[in-house]
Design an enzyme around this catalytic site. Sequence first.
Site, PDB file in Angstrom:
ATOM      1  N   GLY A  98      18.556 -45.964 -16.052  1.00 11.00           N
ATOM      2  CA  GLY A  98      18.842 -46.995 -15.061  1.00 11.00           C
ATOM      3  C   GLY A  98      18.317 -48.339 -15.521  1.00 11.00           C
ATOM      4  O   GLY A  98      18.932 -49.017 -16.340  1.00 11.00           O
ATOM      5  N   GLY A  99      17.156 -48.713 -15.014  1.00 11.86           N
ATOM      6  CA  GLY A  99      16.592 -50.038 -15.279  1.00 11.86           C
ATOM      7  C   GLY A  99      16.610 -50.448 -16.741  1.00 11.86           C
ATOM      8  O   GLY A  99      17.002 -51.578 -17.077  1.00 11.86           O
ATOM      9  N   GLU A 133      17.355 -35.472 -12.735  1.00 12.16           N
ATOM     10  CA  GLU A 133      16.712 -36.721 -12.336  1.00 12.16           C
ATOM     11  C   GLU A 133      15.784 -36.473 -11.159  1.00 12.16           C
ATOM     12  O   GLU A 133      16.236 -36.483 -10.000  1.00 12.16           O
ATOM     13  CB  GLU A 133      17.779 -37.754 -11.942  1.00 12.16           C
ATOM     14  CG  GLU A 133      18.721 -38.114 -13.078  1.00 12.16           C
ATOM     15  CD  GLU A 133      19.230 -39.540 -12.937  1.00 12.16           C
ATOM     16  OE1 GLU A 133      19.058 -40.307 -13.888  1.00 12.16           O
ATOM     17  OE2 GLU A 133      19.738 -39.888 -11.859  1.00 12.16           O
ATOM     18  N   GLY A 180      13.385 -45.226 -10.946  1.00  7.62           N
ATOM     19  CA  GLY A 180      13.069 -46.607 -10.604  1.00  7.62           C
ATOM     20  C   GLY A 180      11.631 -46.821 -10.190  1.00  7.62           C
ATOM     21  O   GLY A 180      11.282 -47.876  -9.673  1.00  7.62           O
ATOM     22  N   ASN A 226      23.197 -46.339 -16.618  1.00  6.27           N
ATOM     23  CA  ASN A 226      23.670 -46.453 -15.240  1.00  6.27           C
ATOM     24  C   ASN A 226      23.232 -47.814 -14.725  1.00  6.27           C
ATOM     25  O   ASN A 226      22.076 -48.000 -14.363  1.00  6.27           O
ATOM     26  CB  ASN A 226      23.052 -45.308 -14.419  1.00  6.27           C
ATOM     27  CG  ASN A 226      23.354 -45.412 -12.939  1.00  6.27           C
ATOM     28  OD1 ASN A 226      24.171 -46.230 -12.524  1.00  6.27           O
ATOM     29  ND2 ASN A 226      22.692 -44.586 -12.143  1.00  6.27           N
ATOM     30  N   TRP A 227      24.169 -48.744 -14.712  1.00  6.07           N
ATOM     31  CA  TRP A 227      23.813 -50.125 -14.354  1.00  6.07           C
ATOM     32  C   TRP A 227      23.565 -50.280 -12.864  1.00  6.07           C
ATOM     33  O   TRP A 227      23.084 -51.323 -12.411  1.00  6.07           O
ATOM     34  CB  TRP A 227      24.921 -51.091 -14.799  1.00  6.07           C
ATOM     35  CG  TRP A 227      25.089 -51.220 -16.290  1.00  6.07           C
ATOM     36  CD1 TRP A 227      24.440 -50.500 -17.275  1.00  6.07           C
ATOM     37  CD2 TRP A 227      25.966 -52.114 -16.991  1.00  6.07           C
ATOM     38  NE1 TRP A 227      24.860 -50.894 -18.517  1.00  6.07           N
ATOM     39  CE2 TRP A 227      25.796 -51.883 -18.375  1.00  6.07           C
ATOM     40  CE3 TRP A 227      26.878 -53.080 -16.577  1.00  6.07           C
ATOM     41  CZ2 TRP A 227      26.515 -52.601 -19.346  1.00  6.07           C
ATOM     42  CZ3 TRP A 227      27.588 -53.792 -17.543  1.00  6.07           C
ATOM     43  CH2 TRP A 227      27.399 -53.551 -18.908  1.00  6.07           C
ATOM     44  N   GLU A 263      20.848 -41.386  -5.392  1.00  2.55           N
ATOM     45  CA  GLU A 263      21.053 -42.520  -4.481  1.00  2.55           C
ATOM     46  C   GLU A 263      22.309 -42.313  -3.635  1.00  2.55           C
ATOM     47  O   GLU A 263      22.347 -42.689  -2.461  1.00  2.55           O
ATOM     48  CB  GLU A 263      21.107 -43.841  -5.276  1.00  2.55           C
ATOM     49  CG  GLU A 263      19.718 -44.210  -5.785  1.00  2.55           C
ATOM     50  CD  GLU A 263      19.675 -45.030  -7.058  1.00  2.55           C
ATOM     51  OE1 GLU A 263      20.696 -45.598  -7.464  1.00  2.55           O
ATOM     52  OE2 GLU A 263      18.578 -45.085  -7.669  1.00  2.55           O
TER      53      GLU A 263
HETATM   54  P1  PGA Z   1      15.725 -45.461 -13.782  1.00  8.27           P
HETATM   55  O1  PGA Z   1      17.048 -44.820 -13.113  1.00  8.27           O
HETATM   56  O2  PGA Z   1      15.890 -45.283 -15.282  1.00  8.27           O
HETATM   57  O3  PGA Z   1      15.741 -46.906 -13.373  1.00  8.27           O
HETATM   58  O4  PGA Z   1      14.566 -44.704 -13.264  1.00  8.27           O
HETATM   59  C1  PGA Z   1      17.642 -43.662 -13.606  1.00  8.27           C
HETATM   60  C2  PGA Z   1      18.835 -43.292 -12.777  1.00  8.27           C
HETATM   61  O5  PGA Z   1      18.779 -43.438 -11.552  1.00  8.27           O
HETATM   62  O6  PGA Z   1      19.874 -42.857 -13.313  1.00  8.27           O
END
Ligand code: PGA
Length: 255
Positions: A235-236, A169, A175, A11-12, A99
């Site tokens: 994500g990251g 999640e 994050g 997930n960019w 988010e």
């Molecule tokens: P993260 O994000 O790996 O940066 O914690 C995961 C996500 O929100 O899908």
Amino acid sequence: MSNRRPLVAGNWKLNGSRAENSTLISALRTGLPTQLRADVVVCPPYVYLAEISAAIHDSVIQLGAQNIAAEDAGAFTGEVAASMLRDVGCEYVIVGHSERRALYGETDVLVAAKVATALRCGLTPILCVGETLAERDAATTLDVVRRQLGAVLDVVGIEAFAAGLVAYEPVWAIGTGRTATPIQAQEVHAEIRATLARRNATIAAAVRILYGGSVKASNAKDLFAMADIDGGLIGGASLEAAGFLGICKAAAESY
Ligand code: PGA
């Protein structure tokens, strides 16, 4: 070990540029074996989907979007329809990311409508669920996850989950660098599967449930070793080729 083929989705979020994307996709294409025992999906921002669709052609990498309109077409300024995502080569779509829920006001009802739209248009939804830190501290994690799942189940029915994925999640782990421990994650994954199994045990046994929240190459192996964790939503660490490739390798080796 399970009979569910693992899936790793990157997930960019709101990151990337044409130049950065090109470098990242080239490195992934080079680094991913053609016989990988896992599915790999990248979810770039909308504006890059068509270009990345072309760039991943003839590779094992599949394409997903980060969001979708609940509506099919019409006067909905700024929205992107499921049919458009299909048109540019998307197979997956993330729905109900925390988010979106927290920053853009997406409710359980809207999330359920989006899942229904995705399925109707032939996209595989990756339905995100997860509790906030306050909810975990109040020991309501399982209630929250059951409520979020139930809202979607009531609209689309359990049969729809045969074609979809769930991502657990925990909001406090996204994050933040603070990952759920494999045991904490497994507890919730098992409850997600049990919630689905109360409606249909066969479908529940086959649904892939991803973990997301600060997954890195260094912690992926232990997470993916858990019985009900079938891959990750990243994500990251999906923005950097070596780390993402390490996570894909860990997923493939867990199968
Ligand atoms: P993260 O994000 O790996 O940066 O914690 C995961 C996500 O929100 O899908």
